[in-house]
Design a protein around this motif. Sequence first.
Motif, PDB file in Angstrom:
ATOM      1  N   TRP A   1      -1.902   1.680   2.432  1.00 12.31           N
ATOM      2  CA  TRP A   1      -1.094   0.598   2.989  1.00 12.31           C
ATOM      3  C   TRP A   1       0.335   1.015   3.285  1.00 12.31           C
ATOM      4  CZ3 TRP A   1      -2.241  -3.722   5.359  1.00 12.31           C
ATOM      5  CH2 TRP A   1      -3.529  -4.231   5.218  1.00 12.31           C
ATOM      6  N   VAL A   2       0.759   2.152   2.783  1.00 12.42           N
ATOM      7  CA  VAL A   2       2.052   2.685   3.210  1.00 12.42           C
ATOM      8  C   VAL A   2       2.018   2.943   4.712  1.00 12.42           C
ATOM      9  CG1 VAL A   2       3.628   4.657   3.023  1.00 12.42           C
ATOM     10  CG2 VAL A   2       2.592   3.679   0.959  1.00 12.42           C
ATOM     11  N   PHE A   3       0.871   3.427   5.197  1.00 11.68           N
ATOM     12  CA  PHE A   3       0.716   3.737   6.620  1.00 11.68           C
ATOM     13  C   PHE A   3       0.255   2.525   7.412  1.00 11.68           C
ATOM     14  CE2 PHE A   3      -0.281   7.505   4.051  1.00 11.68           C
ATOM     15  CZ  PHE A   3       0.766   8.318   4.444  1.00 11.68           C
ATOM     16  N   TRP A   4      -0.721   1.793   6.878  1.00 14.48           N
ATOM     17  CA  TRP A   4      -1.218   0.619   7.597  1.00 14.48           C
ATOM     18  C   TRP A   4      -0.109  -0.434   7.754  1.00 14.48           C
ATOM     19  CZ3 TRP A   4      -6.288   0.241   4.249  1.00 14.48           C
ATOM     20  CH2 TRP A   4      -7.154   1.254   4.668  1.00 14.48           C
TER      21      TRP A   4
ATOM     22  N   ALA B   1       3.925   8.640  -0.222  1.00  9.35           N
ATOM     23  CA  ALA B   1       2.479   8.464  -0.375  1.00  9.35           C
ATOM     24  C   ALA B   1       1.767   9.751  -0.746  1.00  9.35           C
ATOM     25  CB  ALA B   1       1.888   7.906   0.920  1.00  9.35           C
ATOM     26  N   ILE B   2       2.325  10.900  -0.376  1.00 12.02           N
ATOM     27  CA  ILE B   2       1.628  12.157  -0.622  1.00 12.02           C
ATOM     28  C   ILE B   2       1.442  12.429  -2.113  1.00 12.02           C
ATOM     29  CG2 ILE B   2       3.644  13.714  -0.709  1.00 12.02           C
ATOM     30  CD1 ILE B   2       1.974  15.609   1.118  1.00 12.02           C
ATOM     31  N   ILE B   3       2.308  11.853  -2.944  1.00 14.03           N
ATOM     32  CA  ILE B   3       2.154  12.004  -4.393  1.00 14.03           C
ATOM     33  C   ILE B   3       0.875  11.325  -4.856  1.00 14.03           C
ATOM     34  CG2 ILE B   3       3.146  11.405  -6.632  1.00 14.03           C
ATOM     35  CD1 ILE B   3       4.546  13.662  -5.181  1.00 14.03           C
ATOM     36  N   ALA B   4       0.610  10.113  -4.332  1.00 15.45           N
ATOM     37  CA  ALA B   4      -0.605   9.400  -4.709  1.00 15.45           C
ATOM     38  C   ALA B   4      -1.832   9.963  -4.007  1.00 15.45           C
ATOM     39  CB  ALA B   4      -0.460   7.916  -4.384  1.00 15.45           C
ATOM     40  N   MET B   5      -1.627  10.619  -2.870  1.00 20.27           N
ATOM     41  CA  MET B   5      -2.753  11.149  -2.111  1.00 20.27           C
ATOM     42  C   MET B   5      -3.304  12.441  -2.704  1.00 20.27           C
ATOM     43  SD  MET B   5      -1.101  10.499   1.660  1.00 20.27           S
ATOM     44  CE  MET B   5      -2.398  11.310   2.605  1.00 20.27           C
ATOM     45  N   THR B   6      -2.451  13.210  -3.364  1.00 25.72           N
ATOM     46  CA  THR B   6      -2.851  14.530  -3.844  1.00 25.72           C
ATOM     47  C   THR B   6      -2.946  14.559  -5.364  1.00 25.72           C
ATOM     48  OG1 THR B   6      -0.549  15.279  -3.935  1.00 25.72           O
ATOM     49  CG2 THR B   6      -1.750  15.643  -1.879  1.00 25.72           C
TER      50      THR B   6
ATOM     51  N   SER C   1       7.873   1.702  -1.193  1.00 25.76           N
ATOM     52  CA  SER C   1       6.657   2.501  -1.003  1.00 25.76           C
ATOM     53  C   SER C   1       5.903   2.708  -2.313  1.00 25.76           C
ATOM     54  CB  SER C   1       6.996   3.850  -0.370  1.00 25.76           C
ATOM     55  OG  SER C   1       7.431   3.679   0.960  1.00 25.76           O
ATOM     56  N   GLN C   2       6.633   2.978  -3.395  1.00 25.20           N
ATOM     57  CA  GLN C   2       5.947   3.182  -4.666  1.00 25.20           C
ATOM     58  C   GLN C   2       5.259   1.912  -5.131  1.00 25.20           C
ATOM     59  OE1 GLN C   2       5.666   6.272  -6.008  1.00 25.20           O
ATOM     60  NE2 GLN C   2       4.108   5.268  -7.274  1.00 25.20           N
ATOM     61  N   TRP C   3       5.895   0.752  -4.882  1.00 27.21           N
ATOM     62  CA  TRP C   3       5.264  -0.520  -5.242  1.00 27.21           C
ATOM     63  C   TRP C   3       3.987  -0.717  -4.432  1.00 27.21           C
ATOM     64  CZ3 TRP C   3       3.629  -4.873  -2.805  1.00 27.21           C
ATOM     65  CH2 TRP C   3       3.351  -5.992  -3.596  1.00 27.21           C
ATOM     66  N   VAL C   4       4.041  -0.405  -3.142  1.00 27.05           N
ATOM     67  CA  VAL C   4       2.855  -0.541  -2.290  1.00 27.05           C
ATOM     68  C   VAL C   4       1.739   0.364  -2.796  1.00 27.05           C
ATOM     69  CG1 VAL C   4       1.938  -0.142   0.027  1.00 27.05           C
ATOM     70  CG2 VAL C   4       4.177  -1.221  -0.254  1.00 27.05           C
ATOM     71  N   VAL C   5       2.092   1.593  -3.154  1.00 27.19           N
ATOM     72  CA  VAL C   5       1.088   2.535  -3.672  1.00 27.19           C
ATOM     73  C   VAL C   5       0.452   1.986  -4.940  1.00 27.19           C
ATOM     74  CG1 VAL C   5       0.774   4.803  -4.737  1.00 27.19           C
ATOM     75  CG2 VAL C   5       2.105   4.583  -2.621  1.00 27.19           C
ATOM     76  N   ASP C   6       1.273   1.457  -5.852  1.00 25.53           N
ATOM     77  CA  ASP C   6       0.758   0.986  -7.139  1.00 25.53           C
ATOM     78  C   ASP C   6      -0.100  -0.266  -7.014  1.00 25.53           C
ATOM     79  OD1 ASP C   6       2.065   3.066  -8.388  1.00 25.53           O
ATOM     80  OD2 ASP C   6       3.825   1.868  -8.942  1.00 25.53           O
ATOM     81  N   HIS C   7       0.240  -1.166  -6.085  1.00 27.67           N
ATOM     82  CA  HIS C   7      -0.422  -2.472  -6.033  1.00 27.67           C
ATOM     83  C   HIS C   7      -1.448  -2.603  -4.912  1.00 27.67           C
ATOM     84  CE1 HIS C   7       3.170  -3.335  -8.459  1.00 27.67           C
ATOM     85  NE2 HIS C   7       2.489  -4.348  -8.960  1.00 27.67           N
ATOM     86  N   LEU C   8      -1.272  -1.865  -3.829  1.00 21.56           N
ATOM     87  CA  LEU C   8      -2.180  -2.017  -2.692  1.00 21.56           C
ATOM     88  C   LEU C   8      -2.947  -0.740  -2.371  1.00 21.56           C
ATOM     89  CD1 LEU C   8       0.183  -4.049  -0.297  1.00 21.56           C
ATOM     90  CD2 LEU C   8      -1.573  -4.945  -1.853  1.00 21.56           C
ATOM     91  N   GLY C   9      -2.433   0.393  -2.821  1.00 19.46           N
ATOM     92  CA  GLY C   9      -3.064   1.657  -2.469  1.00 19.46           C
ATOM     93  C   GLY C   9      -2.210   2.421  -1.456  1.00 19.46           C
TER      94      GLY C   9
END
Length: 507
Positions: free
Chosen positions: A242-245, A63-68, A231-239
Motif C-alpha cells: 500500500w505504500v505503492f498502491w 518499503a524495501i525494509i519490509a519487502m526484504t 510510510s512505516q505506519w502504512v507498512v505496519d497496518h496495511l502492508g
Amino acid sequence: MCRGWRDQVEDGAGGGGGAAIPEDLTQPRARWVCLVPIRYMVVVLGLLGCMLDYLMRFGLSVAIIAMTNSTRPVSQNFTPDHACPAAVNGSDDIYPVPTVLVTYVLATPQGTGDFAWTVKEQGIILGTFFWGYFFTKTIGGRISELMGARETMAVSIWVSGVLCLLTPTMAAIHPLALATLRFAMGIMQGPAFPSLYCVLARWAPPEKLATMTTIAFSGMSLGSVIAMGSSQWVVDHLGWQWVFWGAGILGLIWTPFWIYFVRNSPCSHPLMSLQEQELLAPNLAIKPKRNVPWSRLLRCWRFYPAILAEFASSWLANQTTNQGPSFLKAQVGFTMGEVSFVLTVGQTCCWVTAFTFGQLSDWLVQGVHLKKVNARRVIHLIAMVMIVLGLGSVVLAGCHKWVVSAMMMITMMGSSATLSSFTLTPMDIAPNYAGTLSGMLGIGNIGGFLAPIIAAEIVTQTGGWEASMLVCGAVYFLAGVLYLVTATADVQEWNDYEELPSSDEGE
C-alpha cells in the motif's frame, strides 16, 4: 478570443494606457471561481504534484525494509574513530546499510520480508531511478515547451502513478524487473519539475513570483515529511504494497484536477474572473518558443554560476539527508527514534521556512524596492550563513546531541532558501525559455552523485564525518560566493529570439 485580448493589450488599445478587454471576456462567469482565484488552484495543485512526485519517488526507500529479509550484512558494521561514548556503547546496533538506503530507513534495522535480495541488488533497484531521472530532467524543460507544460506534467505524474501501482507485481517477478520499472519512473518524472517552472512563469504575477514558486516546490519537503512519517505506519497496518498502491492512486486522482484547473496560458482559461485576467495580463508576453537560440544561450556565462549553486545544493542535500542519519547514529550516538525525529522536524521546518523566504524575497522587491537581483542575493546570503555556520557548528558541537540536532535543523532550513534565489534564475533571465533553462539547471544534480562517493572516501580515510561536513560547507560557500558576485535577474535579449532580425540569429 485570447489572441484578440493580447493584441489589444500590446497595442495599448482602450485609451488611458489600460488594457481593453473584448466584450466577450467581460461577460459574467461562475461566481464560485471568483472566490478562489485560479492561480491559487494552480499553485496548490503544483504543491500537491511535487508532494506526490516525492512520495512515489522515495516510498520504496521505506518499503524495501519490509519487502526484504536482508538489509545489513554484519561485515559492514562501522564505528568511527571519533565516535562519541553513546555511539561506542551502542555499537552493537550501529546502522550500517548503504548510503543509498539510509535516507528513510529509520524504523527497523533488519528487514523481515519475502524477497531475499542482496544489498547490491537493492542498491541497483534504488539507484536506477536517478539514472533515468537525470537524463530526462536535463531535456525535460525543452520537452515541456514543445509539447505543453501542462500536458507534460500531467503525463509525468499519471504514468508514474501507473508504474507505482505496478511496483508490487514487478517486485514479485524479479529484482531486475523492478529496477527496470524504477528506471522508467525516473524517465517519466524527469520533466515534471521543469514543466512546473514553465507553468508558474505564466501564472505567477511578477510581484509574487518567488512566493508562488516556493509554495509550489515546497511540496518536495512535504512529500519527504509524509514519506518519513506515514510510510512505516502504512507498512505496519496495511502492508508494504500500500505504500505503492496508495501513492499511485493519489497520482491518478490528482491528474484530472490538474488538467481541469490548469492551462498553459492564463488567458485561455474559461473559469477565470476578469480581475484575475487583468492581473495576469503582463504575463501574456511570455510564450515558449519553438526554436532555441543555443549559441546565445550557451554564451550566457552568468547562468553557469546558478548551475554550480545547484551542484552545491545537491551536495548539501546528500550530506544532510543521506549521510546525516549515519553521522547521527554512528558518530554522535543517536537512537533511531532520535534520528527520525531530527530529520522529520528538520524537513517540516524546511517546508515552513520555504514560504517565509518566498514572501521575504517578494517583499524586498515590492516593499523595500530592492532590485530583483539584489533580493535574490540577500536570500542566498542568508542561506549561506545558515548552512555554513550550521555545518561548522555541527562539527564543533561534538557529542552534545541536541546542539547537533539544532544545527542540523538550521542547516536544512537554510537549504529551503534556494527556492527563492538561484532556482528562479530561469524565470528571471528568460521566461520564454524557463523550461529549457530549468532543465539545464538540473545538470548541477551531478553533485548528488559525487557527494556520497567523496564522502565515503573521506570518512574511510579520516575515521569520522567531521571533514566531510567541512568539505560540504566549503563547496557551498565557494559556489555561493560565485553566484553572489555574478548573479543577474535581467531579461536577456535572446529571450525574444524569434523576434530578432534574421541576420543576427546566427543559427
